[in-house]
Design an enzyme around this catalytic site. Structure first.
Site, short mmCIF file in Angstrom:
data_model
loop_
_atom_site.label_atom_id
_atom_site.label_comp_id
_atom_site.label_asym_id
_atom_site.label_seq_id
_atom_site.Cartn_x
_atom_site.Cartn_y
_atom_site.Cartn_z
N ASN A 211 7.31 -16.08 -5.53
CA ASN A 211 8.71 -15.77 -5.86
C ASN A 211 9.59 -16.94 -5.45
O ASN A 211 9.10 -17.97 -4.97
CB ASN A 211 9.14 -14.47 -5.18
N LYS A 290 -11.10 -22.75 -12.25
CA LYS A 290 -9.86 -22.65 -13.03
C LYS A 290 -10.10 -21.81 -14.29
O LYS A 290 -11.06 -22.07 -15.03
CB LYS A 290 -9.40 -24.06 -13.39
N PRO A 306 -0.77 -5.33 2.17
CA PRO A 306 -0.30 -4.51 3.30
C PRO A 306 1.20 -4.71 3.49
O PRO A 306 1.72 -5.81 3.23
CB PRO A 306 -1.08 -5.06 4.49
N ASP A 307 1.90 -3.68 3.94
CA ASP A 307 3.34 -3.80 4.20
C ASP A 307 3.51 -4.19 5.67
O ASP A 307 3.33 -3.39 6.59
CB ASP A 307 4.04 -2.47 3.90
N ILE A 308 3.85 -5.46 5.89
CA ILE A 308 3.92 -6.02 7.25
C ILE A 308 4.98 -5.29 8.06
O ILE A 308 4.76 -4.87 9.20
CB ILE A 308 4.25 -7.53 7.17
N PHE A 324 14.62 -6.70 5.79
CA PHE A 324 15.56 -7.14 4.77
C PHE A 324 15.34 -6.26 3.54
O PHE A 324 14.27 -5.66 3.39
CB PHE A 324 15.32 -8.61 4.41
N LYS A 338 14.83 2.21 2.66
CA LYS A 338 13.89 1.40 3.46
C LYS A 338 14.08 1.67 4.96
O LYS A 338 13.12 1.77 5.72
CB LYS A 338 14.08 -0.09 3.18
N LYS A 342 10.73 3.37 6.34
CA LYS A 342 9.90 2.49 7.17
C LYS A 342 10.24 2.63 8.66
O LYS A 342 9.70 1.92 9.49
CB LYS A 342 10.07 1.03 6.73
#
Ligand code: PMT
Length: 403
Positions: A211, A290, A306-308, A324, A338, A342
């Site tokens: 990203n 490739k 995994p969601d750190i 964030f 969130k 979380k």
């Protein structure tokens, strides 16, 4: 707040810009807060405001020349630099930034910058086009990499009649920034773990999913936390920024590597700030060769990373955990979701995909939420915003611990 810089020795360097008049107020404010202030000026600065003004406000003779026999005898530039607990260059012209970045020392201010071993704060001020120029932005980035703390600039109407970024921060903002860091530290004795930048999820040896994160927000937070007295560990995805001198930086590529690096350290940190833009998914299969362009189309099968952030917040005795939220719509709704889902102590939400702020930009704005409150931090330089968020985190943590 004034007591925080009581007896601090602040060396204020004024360079030649119209914003020099604001620095007179800065001297007054810093002295009001208990600091001892000495002023040096470039030749050009004396064309905008008289040394006498600063002499009257600071109570000390003002130095204007690099080599002046009488001044070298009294307090020459080496002694001035030794005397200072903090060097504040305000306003700093584009020329001054370039000299400092490249190590020139052909006037009193640039020589002082080179000599100083104390923290250095710079409040740039210039025309918006000069500020936006790649050369200036590269100088800013390099100086930050050298540990300089930038204050502003702000956006708005300029003396030249144009509008945009380049206005020097207000005197109180500079005073606040110096004051916060000059304190023994609002995060003194604390350990802070921060993630920054993007992750790269390999598809084959030459391609990856990623990203637009540049790491600027996370790196600015690392600098700000260190400036507030914390011991900082930065876990960084691949970015082109210079690792801050004030933090221990661990470089990773993928979300899984970032997850491992964070989870190994989270228990030994007081605060965790997840500023990284972690890829939510990765290719199930990473080709060893490739991929060749033989078919008309192709399908990539992805699996969840995994969601750190969630995994840190789930620990038995988690650090003060700040997530964030990067959103293109319904910012508040998703941020609050969130925060609750979380189980976070705080969430800092920002718009992405807009003209200003978010990914890659020097600027950002945050809507910060915690279980019992919220605060808006308006659009400003990420370096400045980072200090404001760190101050908010320190405040919330303190309130939580004393509740
Ligand atoms: O790096 P810059 O160019 O300066 O840009 C800054 C930024 C826009 C990247 C930054 O301000 C920001 O918003 N970072 C979070 C980006 C993001 O991934 O947001 P999210 O809403 O998808 O994720 C929510 C939170 O979960 C984030 O704290 C993220 O770090 C964390 N997360 C997400 C997925 C995952 N697998 N693990 C995580 O820890």
């Amino acid at each position: 707040m004034g007591a925080l810089i009581k007896n601090q020795h602040i060396l204020l360097a004024v360079t030649g810009g119209i914003a020099a008049y604001k620095s007179a107020e800065l001297v007054r404010l810093m002295r009001k807060h208990g600091a001892e202030v000495r002023v040096v000026m470039t030749e050009a600065a004396t064309g905008f405001i008289s040394p006498l003004t600063f002499q009257a406000l600071s109570g000390h003779a003002v130095h204007t020349a690099l080599l002046d026999e009488s001044q070298e005898n009294a307090m020459g530039h080496i002694n001035l630099a030794r005397w200072a607990d903090a060097l504040v260059i305000a306003p700093a012209t584009a020329n001054c930034l370039a000299k400092c970045r490249h190590g020139l020392a052909d006037d009193l201010v640039s020589a002082l910058y080179l000599t100083a071993t104390c923290p250095v704060f710079i409040a740039p001020a210039m025309n918006q086009a000069m500020w936006a120029k790649a050369a200036t932005q590269e100088n800013i980035e390099a100086l930050q990499g050298h540990g300089v703390i930038m204050i502003g600039p702000n956006a708005g109407e300029q003396a030249c009649g144009e509008t945009g970024f380049g206005r020097m921060a207000e005197a109180w903002e500079i005073c606040d920034a110096v004051l916060g860091s000059a304190e023994s530290g609002m995060l003194a004795g604390k350990t802070v773990l921060i993630t920054a930048g993007p992750t790269r999820e390999p598809i084959d040896p030459v391609r990856y999913l990623s990203n637009h994160s540049s790491g600027k927000m996370g790196y600015a937070l690392a600098e700000a936390a260190a400036a507030a007295g914390a011991s900082v560990t930065l876990v960084s995805g691949p970015v082109s920024l210079t690792p801050p001198k004030t933090a221990t930086t661990i470089q990773v590529e993928t979300a899984e590597q970032m997850h491992r690096a964070v989870l190994e350290r989270a228990r030994s940190h007081d605060i965790f700030i997840a500023a990284a833009a972690v890829a939510d998914y990765r290719p199930v299969q990473v080709e060893t060769h490739k991929i060749k362009k033989t078919a008309d189309g192709m399908t990539l099968t992805l699996e969840k990373n995994p969601d750190i952030l969630a995994d840190v917040a789930k620990l038995d005795n988690p650090p003060f955990t700040v997530g964030f939220a990067a959103e293109t719509h319904d910012l508040e709704h998703y941020a609050l979701d969130k925060l609750a889902r979380k189980n976070l102590n705080m969430v800092a939400a920002n718009w992405v995909g807009r003209d200003q702020g978010g990914f890659g930009s020097e600027l950002n704005a945050l809507e910060v939420f915690w279980p019992a409150g919220r605060q808006s931090l308006p659009m400003t330089a990420k370096t400045r915003l980072a200090g404001q968020l760190i101050a908010l985190i320190a405040e919330r943590m303190h309130d939580q611990n004393t509740a």
